[in-house]
Design a protein around this motif. Structure first.
Motif, short mmCIF file in Angstrom:
data_model
loop_
_atom_site.label_atom_id
_atom_site.label_comp_id
_atom_site.label_asym_id
_atom_site.label_seq_id
_atom_site.Cartn_x
_atom_site.Cartn_y
_atom_site.Cartn_z
N SER A 86 0.82 -1.22 0.00
CA SER A 86 0.00 0.00 0.00
C SER A 86 0.85 1.27 0.00
CB SER A 86 -0.95 -0.01 1.21
OG SER A 86 -1.78 -1.15 1.18
N GLY A 87 2.04 1.17 -0.57
CA GLY A 87 2.87 2.35 -0.73
C GLY A 87 3.77 2.69 0.44
N ALA A 88 3.99 1.77 1.37
CA ALA A 88 4.85 2.03 2.53
C ALA A 88 6.31 1.94 2.12
CB ALA A 88 4.54 1.02 3.64
N VAL A 89 7.01 3.07 2.17
CA VAL A 89 8.38 3.13 1.66
C VAL A 89 9.34 2.33 2.54
CG1 VAL A 89 10.32 4.66 1.12
CG2 VAL A 89 7.98 5.37 0.59
N GLU A 90 9.31 2.54 3.84
CA GLU A 90 10.27 1.87 4.72
C GLU A 90 10.04 0.36 4.75
OE1 GLU A 90 12.89 3.26 5.84
OE2 GLU A 90 12.25 5.18 5.01
N ALA A 91 8.78 -0.06 4.70
CA ALA A 91 8.50 -1.49 4.67
C ALA A 91 9.02 -2.10 3.37
CB ALA A 91 7.01 -1.73 4.82
N THR A 92 8.88 -1.36 2.27
CA THR A 92 9.40 -1.84 0.99
C THR A 92 10.91 -1.99 1.05
OG1 THR A 92 7.58 -0.75 -0.18
CG2 THR A 92 9.49 -1.39 -1.49
N ARG A 93 11.58 -1.01 1.64
CA ARG A 93 13.04 -1.08 1.77
C ARG A 93 13.44 -2.28 2.64
NH1 ARG A 93 13.91 3.72 3.28
NH2 ARG A 93 14.80 4.57 1.36
N GLY A 134 -8.44 0.42 -7.49
CA GLY A 134 -7.14 -0.11 -7.88
C GLY A 134 -6.10 0.94 -8.19
N SER A 135 -6.52 2.13 -8.62
CA SER A 135 -5.57 3.17 -9.02
C SER A 135 -4.66 3.59 -7.87
CB SER A 135 -6.32 4.40 -9.55
OG SER A 135 -6.96 4.11 -10.76
N TYR A 136 -5.23 3.73 -6.69
CA TYR A 136 -4.44 4.16 -5.54
C TYR A 136 -3.28 3.21 -5.27
CZ TYR A 136 -3.14 5.09 -0.68
OH TYR A 136 -2.43 5.35 0.48
N LEU A 137 -3.57 1.92 -5.26
CA LEU A 137 -2.53 0.94 -4.93
C LEU A 137 -1.42 0.92 -5.97
CD1 LEU A 137 -4.69 -2.03 -3.60
CD2 LEU A 137 -3.14 -0.59 -2.28
N VAL A 138 -1.78 0.99 -7.24
CA VAL A 138 -0.76 1.02 -8.29
C VAL A 138 0.08 2.28 -8.16
CG1 VAL A 138 -0.32 1.05 -10.77
CG2 VAL A 138 -2.17 -0.36 -9.86
N ARG A 139 -0.58 3.42 -8.04
CA ARG A 139 0.12 4.70 -7.97
C ARG A 139 1.06 4.78 -6.76
NH1 ARG A 139 -4.08 7.50 -7.89
NH2 ARG A 139 -4.21 7.95 -5.67
N ALA A 174 6.38 4.51 -3.98
CA ALA A 174 7.25 3.95 -2.94
C ALA A 174 8.56 3.47 -3.55
CB ALA A 174 6.54 2.82 -2.21
N LEU A 175 8.48 2.79 -4.69
CA LEU A 175 9.70 2.34 -5.35
C LEU A 175 10.51 3.51 -5.88
CD1 LEU A 175 8.22 -0.77 -7.18
CD2 LEU A 175 10.02 -0.82 -5.45
N ASP A 176 9.82 4.53 -6.39
CA ASP A 176 10.54 5.73 -6.83
C ASP A 176 11.32 6.35 -5.68
OD1 ASP A 176 9.52 5.43 -9.38
OD2 ASP A 176 7.96 6.98 -9.15
N ALA A 177 10.72 6.36 -4.50
CA ALA A 177 11.35 6.99 -3.34
C ALA A 177 12.63 6.28 -2.92
CB ALA A 177 10.36 7.04 -2.18
N LEU A 178 12.76 5.01 -3.28
CA LEU A 178 13.97 4.27 -2.92
C LEU A 178 15.16 4.64 -3.80
CD1 LEU A 178 12.54 0.69 -2.22
CD2 LEU A 178 13.00 2.54 -0.60
N ASP A 179 14.88 5.29 -4.93
CA ASP A 179 15.94 5.74 -5.85
C ASP A 179 16.89 4.60 -6.19
OD1 ASP A 179 17.19 7.59 -7.46
OD2 ASP A 179 18.52 8.32 -5.88
#
Length: 338
Positions: free
Chosen positions: A268-275, A299-304, A309-314
């Motif tokens: 759901s877009g969690a950056v730190e959890a993704t990292r 569905g749009s929210y989850l994709v976006r 979140a992945l973009d934020a990881l650079d």
């Protein structure tokens, strides 16, 4: 070449959706699913998908599990109806849906094994299994033929949590505030992963590929507890009196097996959890996935938010392409989508 393949999206194929509407439970447990337009209206789904350039979807069955809707001959019929529908969607819209993971009903193991052979011939890349079958864990010996067949056919497994509103405390009768969904589902996934590990599944089938929803659930965050509590010496905890409750002998440390799972980015877009999950599983084992369409926007929210979140990881471009395209391509079809 696609810019992004969503490795875990849910759908009701048209004929399956029509059948669900005739079932008695359509106004009860099914209602929250039947009212989500993106699950069954293809034109609506396509409009949402078109907001994201180069975006395609791997199709998987939507909840609720077939086993919770029916049993006996009706469950087998629903299983086949679901899979016929998924295969047809992939055939009709290959530019949008490059592959599908079939649904299984585990009530009848012989029928499930036969269905694995049938969907393999239909082009399925794997199957979606729920983390238990009406309370029976996946490591129960009765389900071994299913895993044996999947391993023999080199088909991947999408492992999806399933948990109802059972109480969070023994003094209550029902989970409150939807805690059963928010925290219960990741717990359910983690329990299933542990049971499969300690059952020796990966020793029997070291090449078996299992994708875990929601970035491996609790596993990455509790890596230290896994290493300390389930190390070769079983930590320093006092073992239970019942030896059957202890993990059986494994060929290597438990933590090594947990890292054999694949994980998706459906957080759901969690950056730190993704990292955290990416650090734990590694770039070769993480797949872009959104859990489309289960949000207030269909569905749009989850994709976006997953993309953000992945973009934020650079991440380096090569790593990002692995997550977005290469890993799912290699996992399900030997590079077909590169």
């Amino acid at each position: 070449m696609s810019d992004r393949i969503d490795a875990w999206t849910h759908i009701f194929p048209p004929a399956y959706f029509a059948r669900l509407q005739t079932m008695a439970s359509a106004t009860g447990p099914l209602r929250r699913w039947l009212e989500l337009k993106s699950l069954y209206d293809l034109e609506h789904r396509f409009r949402l998908m078109d907001d994201f350039a180069g975006y395609r979807q791997i199709l998987t069955p939507s909840m609720p599990p077939i086993e919770d809707l029916a049993d006996g001959a009706l469950a087998i019929d629903l299983m086949r109806l679901m899979n016929d529908g998924l295969a047809d969607l992939v055939l009709r819209y290959p530019d949008r849906f490059p592959a599908f993971a079939a649904g299984l009903s585990l009530h009848d193991v012989d029928a499930a094994v036969a269905e694995i052979a049938r969907v393999d011939a239909m082009g399925a890349t794997g199957v979606q299994l729920c983390t238990h079958m009406r309370g029976t864990p996946l490591d129960h010996p009765r389900f071994q033929p299913v895993f044996n067949e999947l391993a023999e056919r080199d088909m991947a497994i999408w492992l999806h949590p399933v948990r109802g509103p059972q109480p969070d405390y023994p003094t209550e009768t029902k989970s409150r505030y939807e805690i059963w969904w928010c925290f219960g589902w990741p717990y359910d996934s983690s329990v299933a992963m542990a049971r499969l590990v300690f059952s020796g599944l990966f020793d029997r089938h070291p090449g078996l590929r299992i994708i875990t929803h929601h970035m491996g659930a609790m596993i990455p965050y509790f890596a230290g507890r896994i290493a300390q509590g389930w190390g070769l010496e079983m930590g320093t905890r006092t073992p239970p009196a019942d030896a059957d409750l202890l993990p059986g002998p494994l060929q290597k440390p438990a933590e090594d097996y947990f890292r054999m799972f694949f994980a998706d980015t459906a957080l759901s877009g969690a950056v730190e959890a993704t990292r955290c999950g990416l650090d734990y599983f590694g770039a070769d084992k993480v797949l872009f996935a959104s859990d489309f369409p289960f949000d207030a926007e269909g569905g749009s929210y989850l994709v976006r938010e997953t993309i953000k979140a992945l973009d934020a990881l650079d991440l380096p471009a090569a790593t990002r392409h692995k997550i977005d395209v290469e890993n799912i391509s290699a996992l399900v079809n030997r590079g077909k989508f590169r």
